[in-house]
Design a protein around this motif. Sequence first.
Motif, PDB file in Angstrom:
ATOM      1  N   ASN A 127       1.366  11.767  12.163  1.00 23.67           N
ATOM      2  CA  ASN A 127       1.255  12.075  10.745  1.00 23.67           C
ATOM      3  C   ASN A 127       2.460  12.862  10.255  1.00 23.67           C
ATOM      4  O   ASN A 127       2.969  12.621   9.161  1.00 23.67           O
ATOM      5  CB  ASN A 127      -0.033  12.866  10.510  1.00 23.67           C
ATOM      6  N   ALA A 128       2.925  13.819  11.065  1.00 22.80           N
ATOM      7  CA  ALA A 128       4.119  14.590  10.706  1.00 22.80           C
ATOM      8  C   ALA A 128       5.340  13.689  10.601  1.00 22.80           C
ATOM      9  O   ALA A 128       6.268  13.977   9.852  1.00 22.80           O
ATOM     10  CB  ALA A 128       4.365  15.693  11.739  1.00 22.80           C
ATOM     11  N   LEU A 129       5.321  12.583  11.342  1.00 24.53           N
ATOM     12  CA  LEU A 129       6.418  11.616  11.298  1.00 24.53           C
ATOM     13  C   LEU A 129       6.230  10.584  10.184  1.00 24.53           C
ATOM     14  O   LEU A 129       6.937   9.584  10.141  1.00 24.53           O
ATOM     15  CB  LEU A 129       6.525  10.897  12.643  1.00 24.53           C
ATOM     16  N   SER A 130       5.259  10.846   9.277  1.00 23.46           N
ATOM     17  CA  SER A 130       4.946   9.943   8.158  1.00 23.46           C
ATOM     18  C   SER A 130       4.551   8.560   8.647  1.00 23.46           C
ATOM     19  O   SER A 130       4.913   7.546   8.051  1.00 23.46           O
ATOM     20  CB  SER A 130       6.136   9.840   7.197  1.00 23.46           C
ATOM     21  N   ASP A 131       3.822   8.521   9.751  1.00 19.53           N
ATOM     22  CA  ASP A 131       3.399   7.262  10.358  1.00 19.53           C
ATOM     23  C   ASP A 131       1.873   7.196  10.337  1.00 19.53           C
ATOM     24  O   ASP A 131       1.207   7.876  11.124  1.00 19.53           O
ATOM     25  CB  ASP A 131       3.917   7.182  11.792  1.00 19.53           C
ATOM     26  N   ALA A 132       1.314   6.415   9.421  1.00 21.74           N
ATOM     27  CA  ALA A 132      -0.136   6.224   9.365  1.00 21.74           C
ATOM     28  C   ALA A 132      -0.569   4.975  10.119  1.00 21.74           C
ATOM     29  O   ALA A 132      -1.756   4.796  10.387  1.00 21.74           O
ATOM     30  CB  ALA A 132      -0.596   6.127   7.911  1.00 21.74           C
ATOM     31  N   ARG A 133       0.375   4.128  10.454  1.00 22.86           N
ATOM     32  CA  ARG A 133       0.058   2.856  11.116  1.00 22.86           C
ATOM     33  C   ARG A 133      -0.352   3.069  12.566  1.00 22.86           C
ATOM     34  O   ARG A 133      -1.373   2.528  13.022  1.00 22.86           O
ATOM     35  CB  ARG A 133       1.275   1.936  11.040  1.00 22.86           C
ATOM     36  N   THR A 134       0.423   3.855  13.307  1.00 22.74           N
ATOM     37  CA  THR A 134       0.165   4.002  14.731  1.00 22.74           C
ATOM     38  C   THR A 134      -1.194   4.643  15.028  1.00 22.74           C
ATOM     39  O   THR A 134      -1.905   4.168  15.921  1.00 22.74           O
ATOM     40  CB  THR A 134       1.295   4.801  15.407  1.00 22.74           C
ATOM     41  N   PRO A 135      -1.602   5.732  14.335  1.00 23.56           N
ATOM     42  CA  PRO A 135      -2.945   6.260  14.594  1.00 23.56           C
ATOM     43  C   PRO A 135      -4.046   5.222  14.401  1.00 23.56           C
ATOM     44  O   PRO A 135      -5.043   5.215  15.133  1.00 23.56           O
ATOM     45  CB  PRO A 135      -3.069   7.402  13.580  1.00 23.56           C
ATOM     46  N   THR A 136      -3.872   4.341  13.418  1.00 23.62           N
ATOM     47  CA  THR A 136      -4.870   3.291  13.213  1.00 23.62           C
ATOM     48  C   THR A 136      -4.903   2.329  14.386  1.00 23.62           C
ATOM     49  O   THR A 136      -5.981   1.922  14.850  1.00 23.62           O
ATOM     50  CB  THR A 136      -4.574   2.530  11.909  1.00 23.62           C
ATOM     51  N   LEU A 137      -3.735   1.967  14.887  1.00 31.22           N
ATOM     52  CA  LEU A 137      -3.685   1.066  16.042  1.00 31.22           C
ATOM     53  C   LEU A 137      -4.267   1.729  17.287  1.00 31.22           C
ATOM     54  O   LEU A 137      -4.945   1.076  18.095  1.00 31.22           O
ATOM     55  CB  LEU A 137      -2.243   0.619  16.291  1.00 31.22           C
ATOM     56  N   ILE A 138      -4.002   3.018  17.457  1.00 28.43           N
ATOM     57  CA  ILE A 138      -4.604   3.745  18.580  1.00 28.43           C
ATOM     58  C   ILE A 138      -6.122   3.751  18.440  1.00 28.43           C
ATOM     59  O   ILE A 138      -6.864   3.574  19.421  1.00 28.43           O
ATOM     60  CB  ILE A 138      -4.055   5.178  18.650  1.00 28.43           C
ATOM     61  N   MET A 139      -6.613   3.957  17.215  1.00 26.80           N
ATOM     62  CA  MET A 139      -8.053   3.930  16.989  1.00 26.80           C
ATOM     63  C   MET A 139      -8.645   2.564  17.307  1.00 26.80           C
ATOM     64  O   MET A 139      -9.773   2.457  17.801  1.00 26.80           O
ATOM     65  CB  MET A 139      -8.362   4.338  15.545  1.00 26.80           C
ATOM     66  N   VAL A 140      -7.886   1.497  17.053  1.00 27.43           N
ATOM     67  CA  VAL A 140      -8.358   0.162  17.411  1.00 27.43           C
ATOM     68  C   VAL A 140      -8.569   0.065  18.919  1.00 27.43           C
ATOM     69  O   VAL A 140      -9.606  -0.426  19.391  1.00 27.43           O
ATOM     70  CB  VAL A 140      -7.355  -0.919  16.940  1.00 27.43           C
ATOM     71  N   VAL A 141      -7.589   0.538  19.700  1.00 26.24           N
ATOM     72  CA  VAL A 141      -7.715   0.504  21.162  1.00 26.24           C
ATOM     73  C   VAL A 141      -8.917   1.341  21.607  1.00 26.24           C
ATOM     74  O   VAL A 141      -9.716   0.910  22.457  1.00 26.24           O
ATOM     75  CB  VAL A 141      -6.423   1.022  21.826  1.00 26.24           C
TER      76      VAL A 141
END
Length: 602
Positions: free
Chosen positions: A453-467
């Motif tokens: 989130n600090a890196l302005s990345d909302a995509r990766t946390p969502t993908l991690i949540m998918v896994v």
Amino acid sequence: MNRETDPRRGASPDGPTRPIHPAANQQGQPHRGWHVAETQPLRAVPAEPGPDQAAEQAVEQTTVIRPVSPGKPSLLKASGSMAIATLISRITGFLWKLMLASVVGFGVINDSFTVANTLPNSIFELLVGGVLTSVVVPVLVRSQKSDEDGGLRFKQQLMTLAVVVLGLGTLIAVVCAPLLTWVFVTDSDASNMDLVNVLAYLLLPQIFFYGISALAGAILQAKQAFSPPAWAPVVNNMVVIATIGVYWALPGEMTVNPVSMTDAHVLTLGVGVTLGVFSQALIQVPAMRSTGFRWGWKWGWDSRLSEFGGLALWMLGYVAVSQVGLIALSRVAFGADAGAWSIYNYVWMLLQLPYGVIGFSIMTAILPRMSAAAADADYAKVIDDLSLGNRLSTVSLMPISALMTALGVPLALSLFALRGSTGSATTLGIALAVSAFGVLPYALTLMQMRTFNALSDARTPTLIMVVMTVAKVLLAVVVAWTLPHETVVYGLTFVNSATFVVGWLVGEMWLRHRLGPLGSSRFLKTLGKSLIASTIGGFAAWGVSQGIDALIPGPAGAGTGWLQLLAGSAVGFAVIFGVMSILRVAELQPAIGRVTGLLRRG
């Protein structure tokens, strides 16, 4: 009812929610009153030096935070106040759930209420929850700086839009209540669909008030007024405590066959808990007015919101995926024993407590620096802050995890053996013991989410949540197929904790791909020493507990449980921290100083 975590809600019943922090906006910008200075040994430098500074200097090479703009509110003071509010929110939230278990026990009524009370949170998050926290706060801050009216018209537009969307969404949810409950609940001998539906009709209006409360909190946070949103859940909890008191005073018991919405017990529980969320929103109105906000219908779409459409969609995807895991666990639980779902939720509540109190304090100290470093593209400092947060979390939370494992049954007996029956309390205690290993992975996963989130990345946390969700659903299916009904709850709590281990490992790999080597050797060294100390201390606590059980004749109960819990905890913590000192765990003193110092400033 609110899920007690961060001042608003930091974790869902199924896993971590959107990474949020009121002191750093969602675009990675640091708090307006702080800037990053040169690299030195860790010293959080408040306006007046705190007594924990010397201890914190033991951790080497990280960033100094220095206050600027004396007229601005102190971040550490505000963070301390929020830590106190979070602690009291958790205590009062735990108290009403303890009261509910005492009044209705663990069974069909508690199960039905728990799942019906989960629905408003789930629907609210899917409607606008992710948008409100990921989009609105940074846009509000920008509008306050750029608009001639200080952003008032923009706020009125947002409130108008929120009222319409939330109102329509709430109405549709209430109409579709039977369909929503069918998604979460398996119709079996262990469930009562009629009771779930009746309670859902009364509790789903919370959606509207959750949304208004969240938007009010965003408006206040944009004005750097952190206390009202942090204390609002406490008001909510106090109303629910009063509601359960009224429920207890009513003559007779709730009739579950047949179920009637006019039953005084049903109305008291449903209406009273919804009034709690209404109070959570209402209590923030005076604070909003004090910031200059005035209500007024303002129609139209502001183009500034469109800039964040992609981010909002990823956040909504994050929430939607996490709900899939929640539904899977819920359906498995309702297909097993009566009380399995409520026991699962009580265990999850207990597992979140250490992070919510201690982890919140550590996160408060780390996140502003991390956000500032990310904004400057100084990834070396981001890695240092991530490593520091992980090590402090390990030293603080692993001892608690070990004692929860060793003393799970005495802890549950102390708190929940209140109705003359110890069976459900013992089940809860065993479930807590087999899942307590997840306390630290939960904190590490949330730390990673906040780093992205600090890196302005909302995509990766969502993908991690998918896994994580795929793992959770598959493991839940295995539990349903392989375990006897009476032990399914143990499998579900174990699966929930195991999912965070998966999330931690996947997040580690993703961060390595994004940032390069993460300096894991220091973390693994701290982890190994903490594990050794916690294992020894856990066995010591367990030995004390077993000795007390052998010395006191008669069946186990709340009295014996308290003695086992207090004596075992005292010995266990003494051994753990003693061994840590012998092993020279460098983060021990900074971790203790960080927590006590922050609370002292509050």
